[in-house]
Motif scaffolding. Structure first.
Motif, PDB file in Angstrom:
ATOM      1  N   UNK A  57      21.592  21.116 -15.094  1.00  0.00           N
ATOM      2  CA  UNK A  57      21.672  22.530 -15.469  1.00  0.00           C
ATOM      3  C   UNK A  57      20.649  23.385 -14.733  1.00  0.00           C
ATOM      4  N   UNK A  58      19.753  22.747 -13.957  1.00  0.00           N
ATOM      5  CA  UNK A  58      18.834  23.514 -13.135  1.00  0.00           C
ATOM      6  C   UNK A  58      17.377  23.462 -13.527  1.00  0.00           C
ATOM      7  N   UNK A  59      16.985  22.545 -14.399  1.00  0.00           N
ATOM      8  CA  UNK A  59      15.583  22.459 -14.807  1.00  0.00           C
ATOM      9  C   UNK A  59      14.683  22.205 -13.607  1.00  0.00           C
ATOM     10  N   UNK A  60      13.612  22.990 -13.501  1.00  0.00           N
ATOM     11  CA  UNK A  60      12.673  22.799 -12.413  1.00  0.00           C
ATOM     12  C   UNK A  60      11.833  21.550 -12.599  1.00  0.00           C
ATOM     13  N   UNK A  61      11.500  21.243 -13.829  1.00  0.00           N
ATOM     14  CA  UNK A  61      10.787  20.010 -14.157  1.00  0.00           C
ATOM     15  C   UNK A  61      11.169  19.606 -15.573  1.00  0.00           C
ATOM     16  N   UNK A  62      11.212  18.305 -15.801  1.00  0.00           N
ATOM     17  CA  UNK A  62      11.509  17.767 -17.126  1.00  0.00           C
ATOM     18  C   UNK A  62      10.411  16.774 -17.480  1.00  0.00           C
TER      19      UNK A  62
END
Length: 381
Positions: free
Chosen positions: A43-48
């Motif tokens: 979905x486009x998370x920059x960092x998890x």
């Protein structure tokens, strides 16, 4: 809107029955925690940041193998402590959006995230919520009263907030209390929390029967996409050619900006094509001096990483080399093994074939050679 995410996977999940903690149980042949991390990255998370129990840190790399953009930290005794540990590990700015998600809700998708981020433009927090459809009773063995369900909603995750606001809200939360979710922490701090349309697919897996239902749904949440690549290079001065990552002695060389490995170039384009991510020239322009003489395994490794970043995985690969010479059969198994290593596949999922054009065309005249490749990639919907 840019966003980061915290996935809470440190609980024991005792209500799910005997066996592994929930986050580490298999769903559709993959650990439950992987579903949520893949979904948020896709979905486009920059960092998890994945929050796990200390004794599970050694398992995270295996569970999330191939995914890019995540890291793991140790959680606390309670969910609230785990969330705060995840927030402390984020590197985003204080005004950036952050989503907090329970690993036990595996089917998070881009549509859920987009709704939350849109709602966050006008609120301090946002939660997906479903209206309560059932009649509610209060009692213990016997019904004491029927409770009106008017205005009651079932809150789900992920829940969205501004990073700095959520951290500040948690600092104000009494240490003697355990919040039921992150939205309640924001509410207690005086923040306004919006509700977005919930989704039954955001179900939380709590009991054994939930896992049985989710297993039936898991197969419908991913699709297989095909990619095709074609490449050709002309022969020129030299005594070595590189094909499918294997060095072959030959009376001529192949002309190209990199090592001119037709097989890996076609395969790289096939992988990028399967996820609609341009072609090899977009990622490695031949005008860029950095790639002059470069080994083409770098290009394929990059393409594999792009698949993983979308939560996908490569299922198999098939390469056809078209040339009169060099003869491919003596090198075929070495080529299959090299490709398998680069793609992270067992060798039985990699095929390398060769054919000629019976003396016709530029390959028949031995002016050059050509490669075609097809790959299958599984990705989230």
């Amino acid at each position: 809107m840019a966003f980061s995410a915290v996935v809470v996977a440190a609980g024991s999940g005792l209500r799910a029955g005997p066996g592994e903690p929930k986050a580490w149980r298999m769903l559709g042949s993959r650990p439950l925690v992987r579903w949520s991390v893949e979904g948020l990255l896709s979905a486009g998370a920059g960092e998890v940041v994945v929050v796990v129990a200390r004794d599970r840190l050694s398992q995270v790399d295996d569970a999330l193998e191939g995914l890019v953009g995540w890291r793991a930290v140790t959680g606390g005794r309670t969910r609230a402590e785990s969330v705060q540990a995840g927030l402390a590990a984020l590197t985003c700015g204080r005004n950036e959006a952050v989503l907090v998600h329970d690993a036990a809700r595996p089917f998070v998708a881009r549509t859920h995230v987009d709704r939350l981020l849109a709602a966050l433009e006008l609120a301090d927090g946002a939660v997906p919520a479903l209206p309560v459809p059932d009649t509610l009773k209060r009692g213990d063995g016997l019904v004491e009263e029927t409770v009106s369900r008017d205005g009651l909603w079932r809150a789900q995750t992920p829940q969205a907030f501004r990073f700095g606001r959520l951290k500040a809200a948690y600092r104000r939360w009494p240490a003697s209390e355990e919040p039921t979710d992150d939205a309640s922490v924001m509410e207690r701090a005086g923040g306004h929390v919006a509700m977005t349309p919930g989704d039954p697919m955001l179900m939380k897996l709590t009991y054994p029967e939930d896992f049985m239902m989710a297993e039936q749904l898991a197969g419908s949440r991913r699709i297989v996409r095909m990619g095709q690549g074609i490449d050709a290079h002309r022969f020129g001065p030299g005594d070595v050619v590189w094909l499918c990552g294997v060095r072959i002695e030959h009376g001529m060389g192949l002309i190209g900006h990199s090592d001119a490995d037709c097989g890996l170039h076609a395969l790289t384009d096939a992988v990028l094509g399967a996820i609609a991510d341009g072609d090899i020239g977009d990622h490695f322009p031949p005008t860029d001096p950095r790639w002059k003489g470069a080994s083409s395994d770098q290009f394929l490794t990059h393409a594999v990483g792009r698949v993983a970043a979308q939560g996908g995985r490569i299922l198999n690969a098939d390469v056809t080399l078209i040339c009169e010479r060099p003869k491919i059969k003596p090198h075929r198994d070495a080529m299959r093994q090299r490709i398998a290593d680069l793609l992270g596949l067992p060798i039985h999922r990699v095929s390398v074939k060769a054919t000629t054009t019976e003396g016709m065309g530029f390959t028949g005249r031995e002016e050059g050679l050509m490669a075609q490749a097809v790959v299958a990639v599984e990705t989230p919907l």
